[in-house]
Design a protein around this motif. Structure first.
Motif, mmCIF file in Angstrom:
data_model
loop_
_atom_site.group_PDB
_atom_site.id
_atom_site.type_symbol
_atom_site.label_atom_id
_atom_site.label_comp_id
_atom_site.label_asym_id
_atom_site.label_seq_id
_atom_site.Cartn_x
_atom_site.Cartn_y
_atom_site.Cartn_z
ATOM 1 N N ALA A 54 0.852 -1.111 0.030
ATOM 2 C CA ALA A 54 0.067 -0.099 0.053
ATOM 3 C C ALA A 54 0.770 1.326 -0.081
ATOM 4 C CB ALA A 54 -0.946 0.126 1.267
ATOM 5 N N VAL A 55 0.423 2.251 -0.805
ATOM 6 C CA VAL A 55 0.983 3.585 -0.831
ATOM 7 C C VAL A 55 -0.095 4.774 0.040
ATOM 8 C CG1 VAL A 55 1.617 5.714 -2.053
ATOM 9 C CG2 VAL A 55 2.279 3.193 -2.949
ATOM 10 N N VAL A 56 0.559 5.106 1.080
ATOM 11 C CA VAL A 56 -0.228 6.192 1.654
ATOM 12 C C VAL A 56 0.030 7.595 1.332
ATOM 13 C CG1 VAL A 56 -0.639 7.492 3.871
ATOM 14 C CG2 VAL A 56 -0.081 4.752 3.762
ATOM 15 N N PRO A 57 -0.828 8.104 0.702
ATOM 16 C CA PRO A 57 -0.319 9.682 0.091
ATOM 17 C C PRO A 57 -0.315 10.662 1.118
ATOM 18 C CG PRO A 57 -2.445 8.450 -0.957
ATOM 19 C CD PRO A 57 -2.140 7.850 0.206
ATOM 20 N N VAL A 59 -0.890 14.316 1.377
ATOM 21 C CA VAL A 59 -1.390 15.295 0.418
ATOM 22 C C VAL A 59 -0.901 16.879 0.934
ATOM 23 C CG1 VAL A 59 -3.475 16.068 -0.841
ATOM 24 C CG2 VAL A 59 -3.209 13.549 0.203
ATOM 25 N N VAL A 66 -1.413 16.512 4.655
ATOM 26 C CA VAL A 66 -2.815 15.896 5.440
ATOM 27 C C VAL A 66 -2.446 14.244 4.918
ATOM 28 C CG1 VAL A 66 -5.123 15.527 5.738
ATOM 29 C CG2 VAL A 66 -4.042 17.874 5.101
ATOM 30 N N ASP A 68 -4.376 10.482 5.943
ATOM 31 C CA ASP A 68 -5.423 9.370 6.500
ATOM 32 C C ASP A 68 -4.619 8.345 7.043
ATOM 33 O OD1 ASP A 68 -7.926 10.673 6.719
ATOM 34 O OD2 ASP A 68 -8.127 10.380 4.675
ATOM 35 N N ARG A 101 -2.884 17.313 -4.594
ATOM 36 C CA ARG A 101 -4.287 16.849 -4.505
ATOM 37 C C ARG A 101 -4.567 16.395 -6.239
ATOM 38 N NH1 ARG A 101 -7.721 15.330 -0.705
ATOM 39 N NH2 ARG A 101 -7.118 17.228 0.294
ATOM 40 N N VAL A 104 -3.001 12.963 -6.487
ATOM 41 C CA VAL A 104 -3.816 11.693 -6.004
ATOM 42 C C VAL A 104 -5.024 11.457 -6.746
ATOM 43 C CG1 VAL A 104 -5.186 11.263 -4.188
ATOM 44 C CG2 VAL A 104 -3.373 12.424 -3.477
ATOM 45 N N VAL A 107 -4.165 9.783 -9.868
ATOM 46 C CA VAL A 107 -3.752 8.090 -9.627
ATOM 47 C C VAL A 107 -5.111 7.267 -9.582
ATOM 48 C CG1 VAL A 107 -2.638 6.641 -8.185
ATOM 49 C CG2 VAL A 107 -1.451 8.598 -8.794
ATOM 50 N N ALA A 108 -5.893 8.041 -8.532
ATOM 51 C CA ALA A 108 -7.069 7.456 -8.523
ATOM 52 C C ALA A 108 -7.966 7.053 -9.854
ATOM 53 C CB ALA A 108 -7.972 8.273 -7.626
ATOM 54 N N ARG A 115 -2.210 2.056 -12.747
ATOM 55 C CA ARG A 115 -1.895 2.016 -11.278
ATOM 56 C C ARG A 115 -0.689 1.221 -10.672
ATOM 57 N NH1 ARG A 115 -7.207 2.393 -8.390
ATOM 58 N NH2 ARG A 115 -8.188 2.273 -10.474
ATOM 59 N N GLU A 116 -0.808 0.013 -11.326
ATOM 60 C CA GLU A 116 0.250 -1.015 -11.004
ATOM 61 C C GLU A 116 1.576 -0.442 -11.476
ATOM 62 O OE1 GLU A 116 0.250 -4.159 -9.473
ATOM 63 O OE2 GLU A 116 -1.848 -3.766 -8.934
ATOM 64 N N TRP A 118 2.568 2.633 -11.706
ATOM 65 C CA TRP A 118 2.873 3.863 -10.834
ATOM 66 C C TRP A 118 3.205 3.263 -9.346
ATOM 67 C CZ3 TRP A 118 0.368 5.223 -6.279
ATOM 68 C CH2 TRP A 118 0.411 6.117 -5.520
ATOM 69 N N PHE A 119 2.663 2.298 -9.017
ATOM 70 C CA PHE A 119 2.831 1.590 -7.735
ATOM 71 C C PHE A 119 4.306 1.140 -7.539
ATOM 72 C CE2 PHE A 119 2.718 -0.560 -3.767
ATOM 73 C CZ PHE A 119 1.436 -0.389 -3.252
#
Lengths: 325, 535
Positions: A54-57, A59, A66, A68, A101, A104, A107-108, A115-116, A118-119
């Motif tokens: 997992a990548v945690v952005p 932001v 910021v 989550d 932002r 994000v 990528v979303a 996305r694979e 990018w990951f």
């Protein structure tokens, strides 16, 4: 086994530390590299699944970021706070990534394949820094350090390992150390998760059999195969339904063997002295298949402790003990 | 890869969704906490706590156990490996302490198994046989039932129940057991709780007393209620007003539930659970039991009041027609129902609850033995899993032998009371509380990476919860040592404390001897839980 058996073989033992499935947890990689010194190990073997899931952005917002994390939204300001948060995220096996932002959202909105890619890009950046660290830590050490990717590692990891100076690649190869041969394969049999490096059972047999033809003495040979043998007690995992939820039987999860029939077959036929496995985190243990001692140390990567196995090889004999360090 | 808002981007990889549901963990903890058995204990022993208020008693016990339930949930979250307290205490304090605490816990679980097997014989099958005579008047049923309350009846029935439990694993492994358990849990809830609540709601005391007289008449004694009063009076029974001291002492009975509601922590190695699952399933189980007791208690007292229960404890059972022994809660509710069918369901539900606890405990202890063997303290043979049934048969076999021994002790001697094992079991809880207290200082990295890396009033959350659990567990142990009826009181049974501490001495000796032997074999047990520095 024998609690009271004394080893009468006077040959100097070769100390091997094996771990697997650290899944992007940097603190575990650091501990793994330190095992050479702390356990006085001659050989370190990392059996696959090095990268995270997992990548945690982080932001960008105003002067800070910021994020989550663990269900809570936090705002961090200043390099010190940001670095501390990034360290914590890496400690959980995830990749912190500073983004705007707009990035994000971009990528979303990507296709799954994009996305694979990018990951993989984000992960490889971190992985390269891990390999640099290995180079630094092991440059004055006599210990050999073998690293191979597992089924969860994306393309690019293998190339990075081959190019690195501090570690030796072993996936798909027969390597030699201290008079022992090691046959390695980091691919798994097919999983419900469609992970990046999976092979059919027949192909696993073909590849291992081919490598075994280059082994001079199977009584001093180690199989380093990421996936454990089928129905070996090292491959017991919760059964999943079509939505990948755990199937329950009464009050407990229903468990099934998920290992590879091919791996079982090659172990039964070739009978190496030792077989090292990972892949199934919750099925740690040591069992014998014929004369072969098969080991899966399991994985606790998200707790910050490395589950490994310390082995002492003397002739064709192996003494082992699990460590959770 | 999939995206989950901006919080996290995940990719294709194995193992992202392996998670048990809160409901299942809750279900497991509830089944193991033996609420029905404890309820039966309480009313059987009520006479020895004159003036005790049962509501206040169980609420105090729940309050003492609640911090512990949070602590076990948090520890399981940060150390999700098979073995529960063995793993927690080995890592937080020292492997020898972890082993000694867990060894002691397993020893006392073996002891307490004898309670379940003998209660199954006397208050399960034995009570059912007597009930059939009570409702039908056929004398052969009572003879059948009374045999189960004899010493040999208790031993043989208990042993058969244990062999049946072990056979379940040999025949079909854990998979068959869990299927049986799922069905059994339903029968248990219906028979031991729901039906008695309904009976309590619709029956009244006058109706119960009439039914009791009729029932006893079929057993051969007329005017049983009056005979009970006379016998109890002669034995010195007198009604009591509220007594706070007795209420507090009675907490030792309810501790049988609230001290041991964390069993899902022993299975964490096989399945990952999220933070929410543990926190809901352990403290949640405490809450659910409190609600169950808040419903069951008034339903029971609605038909069988304090005085009647007190008199049952004092009177000679033969005087009112129950020669084999005073009736326990399930038989009393069966009498209240005035129906052999409803009575059968009640006693069956209660008995199933006892029976299911046996294999569950065999399995739990075998998990601990696996962990000892995994760390090489014990021989590998102990963790051998039979391939066909996938059951740890060597560990289960050892447990079986010890459990049969315990059944013999309970059947033929009065060395242990029903709840005297609580002292030994609770000492391990105490060690675990200390682990929680010191964990943030002993395992900084582990806490930093966990969701519990925070402070409350400047105190690390883990230390705070560990401290509260320590207070709760210490208070419970104090009550057990203080309560003359616990079977482990300092005043009447000082030997029990010595025995509990002696088990620790034996366990420490086993650990250090194993460590010495392993050292000779080139295996250094001190490395098993040693923290590797990352830098």
């Amino acid at each position: 086994m024998g609690l009271f058996n004394k080893n009468k073989n006077k040959e100097k033992p070769v100390k091997v530390f094996y771990a697997s499935d650290i899944h992007g947890t940097e603190v575990l990689w650091r501990k793994f590299l330190n095992a050479a010194k702390s356990f006085d190990a001659d050989v370190l073997i990392m059996g696959g699944d090095l990268t995270g899931k997992a990548v945690v952005p982080l932001v960008a917002e105003g002067d800070g970021y910021v994020v989550d994390l663990f269900g809570e939204r936090q705002t961090v300001n200043g390099e010190e706070q940001i670095s501390e948060l990034e360290r914590k995220i890496r400690g959980k096996g995830m990749y912190p990534h500073r983004m705007t932002r707009e990035e994000v959202d971009r990528v979303a909105a990507m296709s799954e394949d994009d996305r694979e890619d990018w990951f993989a890009e984000v992960m490889l950046k971190t992985f390269d820094s891990w390999l640099d660290l290995a180079g630094e830590r092991l440059k004055d050490s006599d210990a050999s350090c073998f690293v191979m990717p597992g089924n969860d590692d994306p393309p690019g990891v293998e190339e990075a390992i081959v190019a690195a100076s501090g570690v030796e690649a072993c996936d798909g190869l027969v390597v030699e150390f201290n008079g022992y041969s090691m046959v390695s394969l980091g691919y798994s049999n097919p999983t419900p998760f469609d992970s990046p490096r999976e092979l059919s059972e027949d192909e696993i047999i073909r590849r291992v059999d081919e490598m075994v033809t280059r082994v001079p003495d199977l009584s001093r040979c180690i199989f380093n195969l990421h996936v454990p043998p089928y129905d070996s007690q090292l491959d017991t995992a919760p059964e999943l339904d079509e939505d990948k939820n755990v199937v329950m039987a009464g009050s407990e999860p229903k468990t099934v063997p998920v290992g590879s029939t091919a791996v079982r077959d090659v172990i039964e036929r070739h009978q190496p002295m030792l077989a090292l496995h990972g892949h199934v985190h919750e099925s740690a243990g040591a069992v014998r298949i014929g004369r072969t001692l098969c080991i899966n140390p399991g994985s606790d990567y998200h707790t910050g402790r490395i589950s490994g196995c310390l082995m002492s090889l003397r002739g064709d004999d192996v003494k082992h003990q699990f460590v959770n360090a | 890869m999939s995206s989950e808002s901006q919080a996290l981007f995940t990719r294709k990889a194995t193992g992202l969704v392996r998670e048990a549901k809160t409901r299942d963990a809750l279900f497991y903890n509830l089944l193991w906490s033996s609420v029905a058995l404890t309820f039966a204990f309480y009313w059987l022993f009520f006479a020895f706590y004159p003036g005790a208020n049962p509501y206040l008693g169980f609420l105090i016990a729940a309050g003492l156990g609640l911090p512990g339930s949070f602590l076990y949930a948090m520890l399981t979250q940060v150390m999700p490996r098979t073995g529960g307290d063995y793993v927690f205490n080995s890592r937080a304090i020292h492997p020898s302490v972890g082993f000694a605490g867990n060894f002691s816990y397993c020893f006392w679980l073996c002891v307490v198994i004898g309670v379940y097997t003998t209660y199954f014989a006397s208050y399960g099958i034995g009570a059912w046989g007597r009930m059939m005579t009570g409702f039908t008047g056929s004398g052969s049923w009572v003879e059948f039932g009374d045999w189960f309350s004899t010493d040999w009846g208790l031993f043989i029935t208990g042993t058969v129940a244990l062999l049946f439990s072990a056979a379940l694993f040999i025949r079909g492994g854990t998979r068959l057991f869990f299927k049986v358990q799922a069905i059994g849990f339903g029968v248990y809830v219906i028979g031991a709780f729901l039906l008695p609540m309904v009976v309590g709601l619709f029956q009244d005391q006058a109706g119960f007393l009439a039914s009791f007289n009729e029932y006893a008449a079929n057993l051969g004694t007329s005017g049983a209620v009056e005979a009970l009063k006379t016998s109890a009076g002669e034995a010195g029974y007198a009604s009591s007003g509220f007594d706070f001291e007795m209420t507090v002492k009675s907490v030792s009975i309810f501790w049988f539930i609230f001290g041991f509601i964390y069993s899902s922590s022993y299975f964490a190695g096989e399945i990952r659970m999220t933070k929410g699952t543990h926190l809901k399933s352990m403290p949640g189980a405490v809450l659910l039991v409190v609600v169950t007791l808040l419903l069951l208690m008034p339903a029971f007292l609605h038909v069988i009041d304090y005085d009647f229960n007190g008199m049952l404890g004092y009177a000679d059972p033969a005087a009112y027609g129950f020669a084999a022994g005073a009736p326990a809660y399930p038989e009393l509710m069966a009498i209240a129902s005035n129906s052999p069918i409803l009575g059968t369901i009640t006693i069956l539900g209660f008995s199933i609850g006892l029976l299911l606890w046996l294999p569950q405990t065999l399995l739990l202890v075998s998990r601990s033995m696996f962990a000892w063997s995994f760390d090489r303290i014990m021989p590998e043979r102990l963790s051998w899993v039979e391939p066909r049934s996938r059951s740890p048969l060597v560990a289960i076999g050892i447990m079986l032998m010890l459990s049969i021994g315990s059944t013999a002790v309970y059947a033929f001697t009065d060395w242990f009371s029903a709840v005297s094992a609580l002292l030994g079991l609770s000492l391990t809880l105490l060690i675990t509380a200390v682990s929680g207290l010191v964990l943030p200082f002993r395992q900084k990295a582990m806490i930093e990476g966990s969701p519990f890396d925070r402070k409350v009033l400047g105190i690390p959350l883990f230390s705070l919860v560990g401290g509260l659990a320590l207070i709760g567990f210490s208070t419970a142990i104090f009550i057990i040592l203080w309560d003359e009826n616990s079977g482990a009181s300092l005043s009447l049974n000082p030997g029990k404390l010595k025995l509990a501490l002696g088990i620790y001495v034996v366990a420490f000796a086993i650990y250090w001897i194993a460590r010495m032997i392993r050292k000779q074999q080139g295996i250094d047990l001190s490395l098993s839980h040693r923290d590797l520095p990352p830098e």
